[in-house]
Design a protein around this motif. Structure first.
Motif, PDB file in Angstrom:
ATOM      1  N   ILE A 122     117.041 100.397  36.466  1.00 34.63           N
ATOM      2  CA  ILE A 122     116.862 100.581  35.085  1.00 34.63           C
ATOM      3  C   ILE A 122     116.859  99.057  34.393  1.00 34.63           C
ATOM      4  CG2 ILE A 122     119.217 101.285  34.264  1.00 34.63           C
ATOM      5  CD1 ILE A 122     117.433 103.543  32.605  1.00 34.63           C
ATOM      6  N   HIS A 123     117.822  98.403  35.196  1.00 36.19           N
ATOM      7  CA  HIS A 123     117.567  97.174  34.896  1.00 36.19           C
ATOM      8  C   HIS A 123     116.793  96.052  35.738  1.00 36.19           C
ATOM      9  CE1 HIS A 123     121.722  97.917  32.810  1.00 36.19           C
ATOM     10  NE2 HIS A 123     120.871  97.985  31.716  1.00 36.19           N
ATOM     11  N   GLY A 124     115.684  95.706  35.490  1.00 33.13           N
ATOM     12  CA  GLY A 124     114.648  95.129  36.436  1.00 33.13           C
ATOM     13  C   GLY A 124     115.341  93.941  37.119  1.00 33.13           C
ATOM     14  N   HIS A 238     121.210 103.352  39.925  1.00 27.08           N
ATOM     15  CA  HIS A 238     121.480 102.358  40.827  1.00 27.08           C
ATOM     16  C   HIS A 238     121.569 101.013  40.252  1.00 27.08           C
ATOM     17  CE1 HIS A 238     121.887 104.460  44.884  1.00 27.08           C
ATOM     18  NE2 HIS A 238     121.310 105.414  44.163  1.00 27.08           N
ATOM     19  N   HIS A 239     122.579 100.117  40.026  1.00 27.27           N
ATOM     20  CA  HIS A 239     122.393  99.022  39.200  1.00 27.27           C
ATOM     21  C   HIS A 239     123.015  97.863  40.175  1.00 27.27           C
ATOM     22  CE1 HIS A 239     122.271 100.364  34.928  1.00 27.27           C
ATOM     23  NE2 HIS A 239     122.409 101.472  35.473  1.00 27.27           N
ATOM     24  N   GLU A 240     123.082  96.579  39.679  1.00 30.07           N
ATOM     25  CA  GLU A 240     123.817  95.580  40.143  1.00 30.07           C
ATOM     26  C   GLU A 240     124.726  95.032  39.263  1.00 30.07           C
ATOM     27  OE1 GLU A 240     121.091  92.634  41.822  1.00 30.07           O
ATOM     28  OE2 GLU A 240     120.284  94.170  43.293  1.00 30.07           O
ATOM     29  N   MET A 241     125.725  94.419  39.903  1.00 32.50           N
ATOM     30  CA  MET A 241     126.602  93.622  38.929  1.00 32.50           C
ATOM     31  C   MET A 241     126.939  92.039  39.711  1.00 32.50           C
ATOM     32  SD  MET A 241     130.078  95.632  40.378  1.00 32.50           S
ATOM     33  CE  MET A 241     130.578  95.855  41.838  1.00 32.50           C
TER      34      MET A 241
HETATM   35 ZN   LIG Z   1     122.651  97.568  35.282  1.00 32.07          ZN
END
Ligand SMILES: [Zn+2]
Length: 826
Positions: A122-124, A238-241
């Motif tokens: 959802i965050h490109g 599903h994201h990243e940090m």
């Molecule tokens: Zn994110």
């Protein structure tokens, strides 16, 4: 040796990702055979992702595909439904039974599939999710054997391959265009630092993982429609940090779970977590739980399901950002980050398969308990509305509609809480309905909290965000017919005049009308005082459009205004005379208005969220053409083209740009600044503003507690009450003496000595909803969120609060519009 390792990782093959000892159907195309590169070798662009999803749907009887609409940049919003071919033949019946079970006390879960919604990136610029999606969907289409057959027989997977197509595309372009043949893991390489605004957000620079509850963006609308159509049991996000972290899966910090979320939800989250742990142990990947992230704000993807009978799961993977990067855990490759996400996608499905009945039963009991809560308030309802603004009321009702919350017309005008609720301008929401818990989550005001730290906002009370009148606990006997076909109130012109037209300023879309009039070269004025005519009272800020001496003749003007009133849902009155009760129409108290010519500063030094909210507001709501002036272009721009410059939350600007803008203000321009810009106004001597000093000395706080201690002084986002002076042009169009403001800063401005210079002032203890520390609450009382100062022939407007927050704060958009249209009267 170093280089060999890196190039070997670039040439990764499918076996690196896929589970061992599984055979794959040769008739199902691999990602590489369609998109032309191995997963992880390049960042998947959205167009190639679409190509692959279509190819898989065409080749597999386990998959159907639908396009649910378009992003702002015209990209499709795909959803794949993945289950066994047998289930596909009965998919409508399966869905009907799944929903019916949430409305009955006697559902049989023995043979009922579990519904899992899996969504990615959802965050490109957190792309490992969407890239892992290629593998997940390949696996689900091509894997053979008992395990996959049993999984698909017992599961319906709603597969959303890209939550944010425009952002994914923007980021893929960045990472791919900066990739070298010889991959370079140096974090200082250009590949790892995107240019403004980055790929995280959507087209108008919104963080879409805050819009699950407000549902203002097209991507969210499509997704929320799918959600309510199916009521998934598990939803994954599903994201990243940061690059130096490992892998996170929920549960998050236990004390920061929203109190409306059932305890069992978090226990099941823990149960599901054991499957992720097992799968990640197997591939040797480090991970953690419970130490960060939370389940408080229901507008996030992993929290929204928690108030809708489901279980939301957040995944966060350390980001390689580009293709390969140095990290505290050694070289972090893009394929490694993809493999962790893929592994978690499969462990989610494994958990769903094994915990199927337990999770289904949880959902059924969630709704059963909700029904009991609702029936205890069988005759109670919430009423909301604005007797002078039907469009704003409509837009809140529209959100309820998107969440399948039922509501009714008001049977006849009535008074509650000292406010008048008018038929056609108000709606009634009965508490006794399926989504009663969601209603509570949207309408409640909360000021006590278990924890003092929040990952995001601590308040979002919708009627306050809309600045609507509302009352809880009213009788359902005030309810008229249920609204099944929500419609805008029709706008019109009351008749044809040869003298003048007037339009009150309260309706949400009046700025759109006024802008159209002025930009078409027609003349309009604003009334600085109220007046009455033909038994009707016209409030402060009423717009006057004289008939004589216009570019259009009387007939054409009438036709034009009529069309404009219709498309903008406003009421325009034709007046036969200029003689009124109060100021006559030729009075000097009607001031001529000028067409706004707006430059909105964007680019380095400016917050893209705040700027994007305004771009979206002007472009999509008010049809106003603005110039997005990049901070790097100020030097060569001809500022005389603009009469208004907006600086949203700016921290810095070059000395030469600062000087140029200051000269422009001194020559008569209006500059409107928000949040940190207010401090900048002060240091750069645009305006002399005084702030309450926030001195803080830690006492009895240990080293370990220092982060929490500092965090507790943050206002992450809360709602405050202010008194307004309705005679001041900045407040035209507001009918009440009080207003709700949203703020997420701790900039506290002292009021001016002269009361008439404080048109908006916080009450003594202004917190309406949300978290604020006691110390900050003591400080904010009676300060002001707005100051207006002269500078040469120009004006400086300083807002500490965000009047346009995340596209759903409809209630304070008009403050910005007033600063723009009435700038010469401020
Ligand atoms: Zn994110």
């Amino acid at each position: 040796m170093f280089c060999t390792v890196i190039s070997a990782q670039d040439k990764v093959d499918l076996s690196y990702y896929l589970p061992q000892n599984v055979s794959y159907n040769q008739n199902i195309p691999t990602p590489e055979s369609i998109v032309g590169h191995q997963v992880g070798q390049w960042h998947i662009t959205h167009d190639k992702l679409v190509q692959y999803m279509n190819a898989l749907a065409a080749s597999s009887d386990r998959i159907t595909i639908e396009n649910r609409g378009k992003t702002f940049e015209d990209r499709p919003l795909l959803l794949l439904t993945i289950t066994s071919p047998k289930n596909h033949q009965n998919i409508d019946a399966i869905r009907t039974e799944h929903i019916a079970a949430t409305e009955s006390n006697s559902a049989n879960t023995a043979n009922m599939p579990i519904v899992v919604y899996q969504g990615f990136s959802i965050h490109g610029n957190e792309p490992s999710g969407a890239n892992a999606g290629l593998l997940a969907v390949y696996y689900l289409a091509a894997a053979e054997g008992d395990y996959i057959n049993e999984l698909l027989d017992n599961t319906v997977i709603l597969f959303d391959p890209s939550f944010n197509p425009d952002g994914l595309q923007r980021f893929a372009y960045w990472a791919n265009t900066n990739k070298s043949i010889n991959l370079n893991p140096d974090p200082s390489d250009r590949e790892y630092s995107e240019v403004w605004p980055g790929g995280r957000t959507n087209h108008y620079w919104f963080d879409m993982n805050r819009d699950w509850l407000p549902v203002q963006l097209p991507e969210s609308r499509a997704r929320i429609a799918s959600f309510h159509k199916w009521l998934p049991n598990i939803l994954t996000d599903h994201h990243e940090m940061g690059t130096n972290s490992s892998f996170f899966f929920q549960p998050g910090i236990p004390s920061r779970t929203h109190p409306l979320t059932p305890k069992l939800n978090q226990e099941l989250t823990k149960g599901i977590a054991t499957y992720h742990a097992k799968a990640l142990d197997k591939i040797g990947s480090l991970y953690y739980t419970e130490e960060s992230f939370d389940d408080f704000y229901y507008g996030k993807g992993s929290t929204f399901p928690d108030i809708n009978g489901g279980i939301g799961i957040l995944f966060e993977q350390a980001s390689s950002r580009g293709h390969i990067q140095e990290s505290d855990n050694g070289i972090l490759t893009f394929p490694f980050s993809i493999r962790n996400q893929f592994t978690a996608a499969l462990s989610t499905l494994d958990a769903a398969k094994n915990m199927r009945e337990e999770i289904l039963k949880y959902q059924h009991s969630f709704y059963k308990n909700a029904r009991n809560e609702g029936s205890r308030q069988a005759n109670k309802a919430i009423v909301f509305g604005d007797s002078k603004d039907a469009a704003k009321t409509y837009h809140l009702a529209e959100i309820l509609k998107r969440h399948k919350i039922k509501f009714n017309e008001v049977k006849q005008d009535f008074t509650a809480n000292g406010k008048r609720f008018k038929k056609g301008y108000s709606y009634i929401v009965p508490k006794n309905q399926k989504n009663t818990r969601l209603i509570n989550a949207m309408f409640e005001k909360r000021t006590t909290f278990q924890d003092s730290l929040f990952y995001d906002v601590s308040a979002w009370t919708f009627p306050l965000a809309f600045n609507l009148d509302y009352a809880e606990g009213v009788s359902t006997s005030n309810a008229g017919a249920e609204v099944t076909d929500l419609k805008f109130k029709d706008g019109n012109v009351s008749g044809r005049s040869n003298y003048a037209y007037v339009m009150e300023w309260h309706e949400y879309y009046t700025p759109k009308v006024l802008n159209s009039i002025l930009s078409n070269g027609l003349r309009a004025k604003v009334g600085l005082k109220p007046f009455g005519l033909n038994g009707k009272e016209y409030d402060y800020g009423t717009i006057l459009i004289p008939v004589q001496n216009q570019k259009l003749n009387a007939a054409d003007l009438h036709k034009y205004l009529n069309e404009l009133a219709k498309e903008s849902h406003v009421q325009i009155d034709a007046l036969p005379t200029g003689l009124t009760k109060g100021i006559d129409l030729g009075s000097g108290m009607f001031r001529a208005l000028e067409q706004p010519k707006i430059a909105l500063l964007v680019g380095d030094g400016i917050s893209s969220y705040d700027a994007g909210e305004m771009w979206h507001l002007f472009d999509t709501r008010y049809d106003m053409t603005i110039t997005k002036l990049d901070t790097k272009s100020i030097g060569r721009a001809d500022l005389s083209r603009y009469n208004t410059i907006i600086m949203s939350n700016a921290r810095s600007l070059s000395e030469s740009s600062t000087k140029k803008i200051k000269t422009w203000v001194q020559n008569g321009g209006t500059i409107i600044g928000y949040k940190n810009t207010v401090k900048w106004f002060n240091t750069k001597e645009f305006a002399k503003l005084e702030f309450k000093k926030m001195e803080r000395t830690a006492k009895n706080i240990s080293y370990e507690q220092r982060g929490d201690y500092r965090g507790a002084q943050v206002i992450g986002g809360a709602i405050f009450e202010a008194e307004i002076d309705r005679t001041h042009p900045i407040n035209f169009g507001y009918k009440n003496d009080k207003i709700a403001m949203f703020r997420n800063t701790t900039i506290f401005m002292k009021p001016n000595k002269n009361s008439y210079n404080n048109p908006i002032q916080y009450t003594k203890r202004p917190i309406l909803s949300g978290y604020i520390s006691k110390r900050n609450l003591d400080s904010i009382g009676s300060t002001v969120p707005l100051q207006i100062k002269g500078l040469g022939r120009g004006t400086v407007v300083a807002f500490t609060d965000n009047t346009n927050f995340r596209a759903f704060w409809y209630g304070t958009n008009k403050l910005l519009m007033n600063a723009i249209f009435f700038r010469e009267e401020l």
